[in-house]
Design a protein around this motif. Structure first.
Motif, PDB file in Angstrom:
ATOM      1  N   UNK A 157       0.594  -1.288  -0.112  1.00 44.84           N
ATOM      2  CA  UNK A 157       0.066  -0.010   0.056  1.00 44.84           C
ATOM      3  C   UNK A 157       0.785   1.239   0.035  1.00 44.84           C
ATOM      4  N   UNK A 158       1.975   1.135   0.616  1.00 42.02           N
ATOM      5  CA  UNK A 158       3.070   2.245   0.843  1.00 42.02           C
ATOM      6  C   UNK A 158       3.590   2.866  -0.203  1.00 42.02           C
ATOM      7  N   UNK A 159       3.959   1.686  -1.044  1.00 44.95           N
ATOM      8  CA  UNK A 159       4.689   1.834  -2.311  1.00 44.95           C
ATOM      9  C   UNK A 159       3.891   2.258  -3.528  1.00 44.95           C
ATOM     10  N   UNK A 160       2.305   1.651  -3.688  1.00 43.61           N
ATOM     11  CA  UNK A 160       1.446   2.200  -4.438  1.00 43.61           C
ATOM     12  C   UNK A 160       1.360   3.588  -4.217  1.00 43.61           C
ATOM     13  N   UNK A 161       1.183   4.210  -3.020  1.00 44.27           N
ATOM     14  CA  UNK A 161       0.951   5.601  -2.734  1.00 44.27           C
ATOM     15  C   UNK A 161       2.370   6.485  -3.185  1.00 44.27           C
ATOM     16  N   UNK A 162       3.667   5.979  -2.939  1.00 46.26           N
ATOM     17  CA  UNK A 162       4.802   6.538  -3.236  1.00 46.26           C
ATOM     18  C   UNK A 162       4.881   6.772  -4.619  1.00 46.26           C
ATOM     19  N   UNK A 166       3.957   7.989 -11.309  1.00 45.66           N
ATOM     20  CA  UNK A 166       4.817   7.445 -12.721  1.00 45.66           C
ATOM     21  C   UNK A 166       5.072   6.016 -12.634  1.00 45.66           C
ATOM     22  N   UNK A 167       4.432   5.187 -11.600  1.00 49.26           N
ATOM     23  CA  UNK A 167       4.559   3.938 -11.592  1.00 49.26           C
ATOM     24  C   UNK A 167       5.374   3.251 -11.029  1.00 49.26           C
ATOM     25  N   UNK A 168       5.882   1.950 -10.867  1.00 45.94           N
ATOM     26  CA  UNK A 168       4.783   1.031 -11.280  1.00 45.94           C
ATOM     27  C   UNK A 168       3.610   0.842 -10.266  1.00 45.94           C
ATOM     28  N   UNK A 169       2.762   0.151 -10.768  1.00 44.16           N
ATOM     29  CA  UNK A 169       1.593  -0.253  -9.954  1.00 44.16           C
ATOM     30  C   UNK A 169       2.054  -1.164  -8.782  1.00 44.16           C
ATOM     31  N   UNK A 170       1.359  -1.218  -7.775  1.00 44.60           N
ATOM     32  CA  UNK A 170       1.879  -2.253  -6.582  1.00 44.60           C
ATOM     33  C   UNK A 170       0.610  -2.820  -6.151  1.00 44.60           C
ATOM     34  N   UNK A 171       0.212  -4.156  -6.076  1.00 42.82           N
ATOM     35  CA  UNK A 171      -0.661  -4.791  -5.641  1.00 42.82           C
ATOM     36  C   UNK A 171      -0.248  -6.135  -4.918  1.00 42.82           C
ATOM     37  N   UNK A 172      -0.966  -6.818  -4.092  1.00 38.10           N
ATOM     38  CA  UNK A 172      -0.800  -7.707  -3.214  1.00 38.10           C
ATOM     39  C   UNK A 172      -1.834  -8.929  -3.594  1.00 38.10           C
ATOM     40  N   UNK A 173      -1.379 -10.107  -3.421  1.00 33.96           N
ATOM     41  CA  UNK A 173      -2.566 -11.165  -3.524  1.00 33.96           C
ATOM     42  C   UNK A 173      -2.310 -11.985  -2.026  1.00 33.96           C
ATOM     43  N   UNK A 213      -6.864  -2.208 -13.520  1.00 35.94           N
ATOM     44  CA  UNK A 213      -7.996  -1.940 -12.588  1.00 35.94           C
ATOM     45  C   UNK A 213      -7.562  -1.441 -11.362  1.00 35.94           C
ATOM     46  N   UNK A 214      -6.387  -1.984 -11.022  1.00 31.73           N
ATOM     47  CA  UNK A 214      -5.973  -1.924  -9.306  1.00 31.73           C
ATOM     48  C   UNK A 214      -4.768  -1.378  -9.204  1.00 31.73           C
ATOM     49  N   UNK A 215      -4.577  -0.593  -8.054  1.00 27.95           N
ATOM     50  CA  UNK A 215      -3.254  -0.198  -7.666  1.00 27.95           C
ATOM     51  C   UNK A 215      -3.235  -0.041  -6.082  1.00 27.95           C
ATOM     52  N   UNK A 216      -2.334  -0.567  -5.350  1.00 29.12           N
ATOM     53  CA  UNK A 216      -2.351  -0.400  -3.814  1.00 29.12           C
ATOM     54  C   UNK A 216      -3.372  -1.381  -3.272  1.00 29.12           C
ATOM     55  N   UNK A 217      -3.872  -2.211  -3.836  1.00 29.19           N
ATOM     56  CA  UNK A 217      -5.041  -3.055  -3.450  1.00 29.19           C
ATOM     57  C   UNK A 217      -4.421  -4.506  -2.929  1.00 29.19           C
ATOM     58  N   UNK A 218      -5.211  -4.939  -2.032  1.00 28.75           N
ATOM     59  CA  UNK A 218      -4.873  -6.394  -1.256  1.00 28.75           C
ATOM     60  C   UNK A 218      -5.954  -7.039  -1.727  1.00 28.75           C
ATOM     61  N   UNK A 219      -5.848  -7.927  -2.518  1.00 21.58           N
ATOM     62  CA  UNK A 219      -6.745  -9.173  -3.062  1.00 21.58           C
ATOM     63  C   UNK A 219      -6.957 -10.211  -2.156  1.00 21.58           C
ATOM     64  N   UNK A 220      -7.877 -10.519  -1.441  1.00 22.92           N
ATOM     65  CA  UNK A 220      -7.985 -11.929  -0.800  1.00 22.92           C
ATOM     66  C   UNK A 220      -8.362 -12.710  -1.766  1.00 22.92           C
ATOM     67  N   UNK A 221      -7.586 -13.917  -1.754  1.00 26.41           N
ATOM     68  CA  UNK A 221      -7.760 -14.900  -2.872  1.00 26.41           C
ATOM     69  C   UNK A 221      -7.813 -16.089  -1.969  1.00 26.41           C
TER      70      UNK A 221
END
Length: 226
Positions: A157-162, A166-173, A213-221
């Motif tokens: 979440x922190x890196x997505x905000x930072x 200019x990117x990249x996008x950061x997401x977590x599964x 579609x997502x950036x800085x998101x925590x996807x519960x898989x």
């Protein structure tokens, strides 16, 4: 054709992802302490060499390869992870340190070092665990592992905000139980509802398109509750 870096590729989901990306025509840099399983696949657009995510020398070899052969990274999948199943009172400071070195510090370091080769269209996917989700079911013996995976979620979440300009996008599964060798070692006899191949297919698809579609998101898989 995308350039894909995957850590933790000697077995489990990481190993399966290598072939899946390659079959789709992408270049893959497969990183694991044991490079032989991937090398034995003999896939033309896959490079594998021995890599220790806690080693400065290993990091340097990765960046040398990227600089020489790619000059760009489109997808980084931080899949490497370590797990110890011990009661909290028998989990030593050294146990905690070893888990965090791989699951947190290593993830942060390879991401930081590859950032110069990524732009706003690149995608960093951090593989975490449902054990790191606040309010989810917790299991005795996983204090070091689950707390390290919670740290990865916050880092995402922190890196997505930072880097949102200019990117990249950061997401977590945050994955539920997956039938891998690591799970079997920690919980002998336990049968997970999802295979390594099934989860690898999901991660590959998400890494290729999820950043649209997502950036800085925590996807519960996970197919279980909570």
């Amino acid at each position: 054709m995308k350039n894909v870096v995957i850590t933790g590729t000697s077995r489990g989901m990481g190993f399966e992802m290598v072939s899946l990306f390659a079959e789709l025509g992408h270049n893959v840099l497969a990183l694991s302490r044991n490079e032989k399983p991937v090398q034995d696949l003999k896939i033309e657009n896959v490079t594998a060499f021995s890599f220790d995510i806690t080693s400065t020398a290993s990091m340097a070899e990765v960046f040398e390869h990227v600089e020489k052969h790619w000059e760009r990274v489109d997808i980084l999948i931080n899949n490497a992870g370590d797990l110890v199943n011990k009661s909290f009172e028998t989990t030593s400071t050294e146990d905690f340190r070893n888990i965090y070195e791989v699951n947190v510090f290593g993830v942060a370091e390879i991401t930081r070092r590859l950032l110069p080769y990524m732009d706003r269209d690149s995608h960093v996917v951090n593989i975490s665990s449902m054990g790191g989700i606040q309010g989810s079911m917790k299991f005795p013996g996983l204090a070091a592992y689950s707390s390290s995976k919670a740290a990865v979620l916050t880092l995402t979440e922190l890196l997505a905000e930072e880097y949102k300009q200019n990117g990249p996008s950061f997401n977590a599964l945050a994955l539920g139980a997956v039938q891998t060798e690591m799970l079997n070692e920690a919980f002998p006899g336990y049968q997970a509802p999802v295979s390594a191949v099934e989860m690898a297919e999901y991660i590959v698809g998400f890494s290729l398109k999820g950043n649209r579609f997502y950036n800085g998101k925590i996807m519960q898989v996970s197919n279980s509750t909570p």
